[in-house]
Design a protein around this motif. Structure first.
Motif, PDB file in Angstrom:
ATOM      1  N   GLY A  17       0.812  -1.213   0.000  1.00  0.00           N
ATOM      2  CA  GLY A  17       0.000   0.000   0.000  1.00  0.00           C
ATOM      3  C   GLY A  17       0.841   1.256   0.000  1.00  0.00           C
ATOM      4  O   GLY A  17       0.548   2.218  -0.721  1.00  0.00           O
ATOM      5  N   PHE A  18       1.907   1.265   0.801  1.00  0.00           N
ATOM      6  CA  PHE A  18       2.795   2.416   0.815  1.00  0.00           C
ATOM      7  C   PHE A  18       3.432   2.634  -0.551  1.00  0.00           C
ATOM      8  O   PHE A  18       3.451   3.758  -1.063  1.00  0.00           O
ATOM      9  CB  PHE A  18       3.878   2.231   1.886  1.00  0.00           C
ATOM     10  CG  PHE A  18       4.998   3.219   1.782  1.00  0.00           C
ATOM     11  CD1 PHE A  18       4.801   4.538   2.137  1.00  0.00           C
ATOM     12  CD2 PHE A  18       6.250   2.831   1.319  1.00  0.00           C
ATOM     13  CE1 PHE A  18       5.835   5.462   2.033  1.00  0.00           C
ATOM     14  CE2 PHE A  18       7.281   3.738   1.210  1.00  0.00           C
ATOM     15  CZ  PHE A  18       7.075   5.057   1.572  1.00  0.00           C
ATOM     16  N   CYS A  19       3.937   1.566  -1.154  1.00  0.00           N
ATOM     17  CA  CYS A  19       4.565   1.688  -2.475  1.00  0.00           C
ATOM     18  C   CYS A  19       3.556   2.134  -3.530  1.00  0.00           C
ATOM     19  O   CYS A  19       3.856   2.994  -4.370  1.00  0.00           O
ATOM     20  CB  CYS A  19       5.201   0.364  -2.883  1.00  0.00           C
ATOM     21  SG  CYS A  19       6.600  -0.113  -1.872  1.00  0.00           S
ATOM     22  N   PHE A  20       2.359   1.572  -3.486  1.00  0.00           N
ATOM     23  CA  PHE A  20       1.324   1.898  -4.472  1.00  0.00           C
ATOM     24  C   PHE A  20       0.864   3.350  -4.334  1.00  0.00           C
ATOM     25  O   PHE A  20       0.785   4.086  -5.326  1.00  0.00           O
ATOM     26  CB  PHE A  20       0.159   0.930  -4.297  1.00  0.00           C
ATOM     27  CG  PHE A  20      -0.929   1.058  -5.320  1.00  0.00           C
ATOM     28  CD1 PHE A  20      -0.647   1.304  -6.648  1.00  0.00           C
ATOM     29  CD2 PHE A  20      -2.256   0.922  -4.951  1.00  0.00           C
ATOM     30  CE1 PHE A  20      -1.660   1.411  -7.589  1.00  0.00           C
ATOM     31  CE2 PHE A  20      -3.274   1.023  -5.877  1.00  0.00           C
ATOM     32  CZ  PHE A  20      -2.964   1.278  -7.197  1.00  0.00           C
ATOM     33  N   LEU A  21       0.581   3.777  -3.114  1.00  0.00           N
ATOM     34  CA  LEU A  21       0.137   5.151  -2.908  1.00  0.00           C
ATOM     35  C   LEU A  21       1.239   6.154  -3.241  1.00  0.00           C
ATOM     36  O   LEU A  21       0.974   7.203  -3.839  1.00  0.00           O
ATOM     37  CB  LEU A  21      -0.342   5.355  -1.474  1.00  0.00           C
ATOM     38  CG  LEU A  21      -1.619   4.623  -1.071  1.00  0.00           C
ATOM     39  CD1 LEU A  21      -1.923   4.878   0.393  1.00  0.00           C
ATOM     40  CD2 LEU A  21      -2.776   5.009  -1.949  1.00  0.00           C
ATOM     41  N   THR A  22       2.475   5.833  -2.886  1.00  0.00           N
ATOM     42  CA  THR A  22       3.592   6.722  -3.202  1.00  0.00           C
ATOM     43  C   THR A  22       3.787   6.830  -4.702  1.00  0.00           C
ATOM     44  O   THR A  22       4.005   7.932  -5.234  1.00  0.00           O
ATOM     45  CB  THR A  22       4.883   6.221  -2.533  1.00  0.00           C
ATOM     46  OG1 THR A  22       4.662   6.105  -1.134  1.00  0.00           O
ATOM     47  CG2 THR A  22       6.036   7.166  -2.775  1.00  0.00           C
ATOM     48  N   ASN A  23       3.704   5.724  -5.407  1.00  0.00           N
ATOM     49  CA  ASN A  23       3.846   5.745  -6.856  1.00  0.00           C
ATOM     50  C   ASN A  23       2.747   6.566  -7.508  1.00  0.00           C
ATOM     51  O   ASN A  23       3.016   7.391  -8.385  1.00  0.00           O
ATOM     52  CB  ASN A  23       3.843   4.315  -7.396  1.00  0.00           C
ATOM     53  CG  ASN A  23       3.983   4.280  -8.897  1.00  0.00           C
ATOM     54  OD1 ASN A  23       3.019   4.561  -9.623  1.00  0.00           O
ATOM     55  ND2 ASN A  23       5.171   3.930  -9.357  1.00  0.00           N
TER      56      ASN A  23
END
Length: 124
Positions: free
Chosen positions: A87-93
């Motif tokens: 989730g962190f990687c997806f939202l940051t991207n």
């Protein structure tokens, strides 16, 4: 989990002044908002469940039941740590691809959702 959920529900969806349709603040990607809201709600419900298990844990006399509850807690925490990382990687991207002119007031909530997704990796 509660902060991520609240940030995305409160200010995660925006609309343009000329168009009343709501869109996700994360690069107009509805999946990004849905993912953050989904794991936030499920994590909050799981916290309530495992808190109740911890409260009633001393009254459980069967060691096999205790073992399975502890293993379920450990397995769920490991899975949710991984899902928070995703989730962190997806939202940051998605936030990195969001244009500044598309975000009017939801930028702080989006950044808070990303930040607390990162913190949730370590807390789970």
């Amino acid at each position: 989990a509660l902060i991520v959920f609240a940030c995305l529900v409160g200010d995660g969806y925006m609309s343009r002044p000329e168009d009343p349709q709501l869109y996700c603040v994360f690069n107009h990607n509805e999946d990004a908002c849905r993912y953050g809201i989904g794991i936030g709600v499920l994590a909050f419900l799981a916290c309530i469940f495992f808190f109740m298990v911890d409260v009633y844990f001393p009254q459980i006399s069967n060691t096999t039941d205790r073992k399975y509850l502890v293993l379920a807690d450990l397995g769920f925490s490991g899975l949710w740590t991984f899902l928070w990382f995703i989730g962190f990687c997806f939202l940051t991207n998605q936030w990195s691809w969001t244009r500044a002119e598309d975000v009017y007031i939801g930028a702080d909530s989006a950044r808070a959702a990303i930040t607390f997704s990162f913190f949730s990796i370590f807390s789970w």
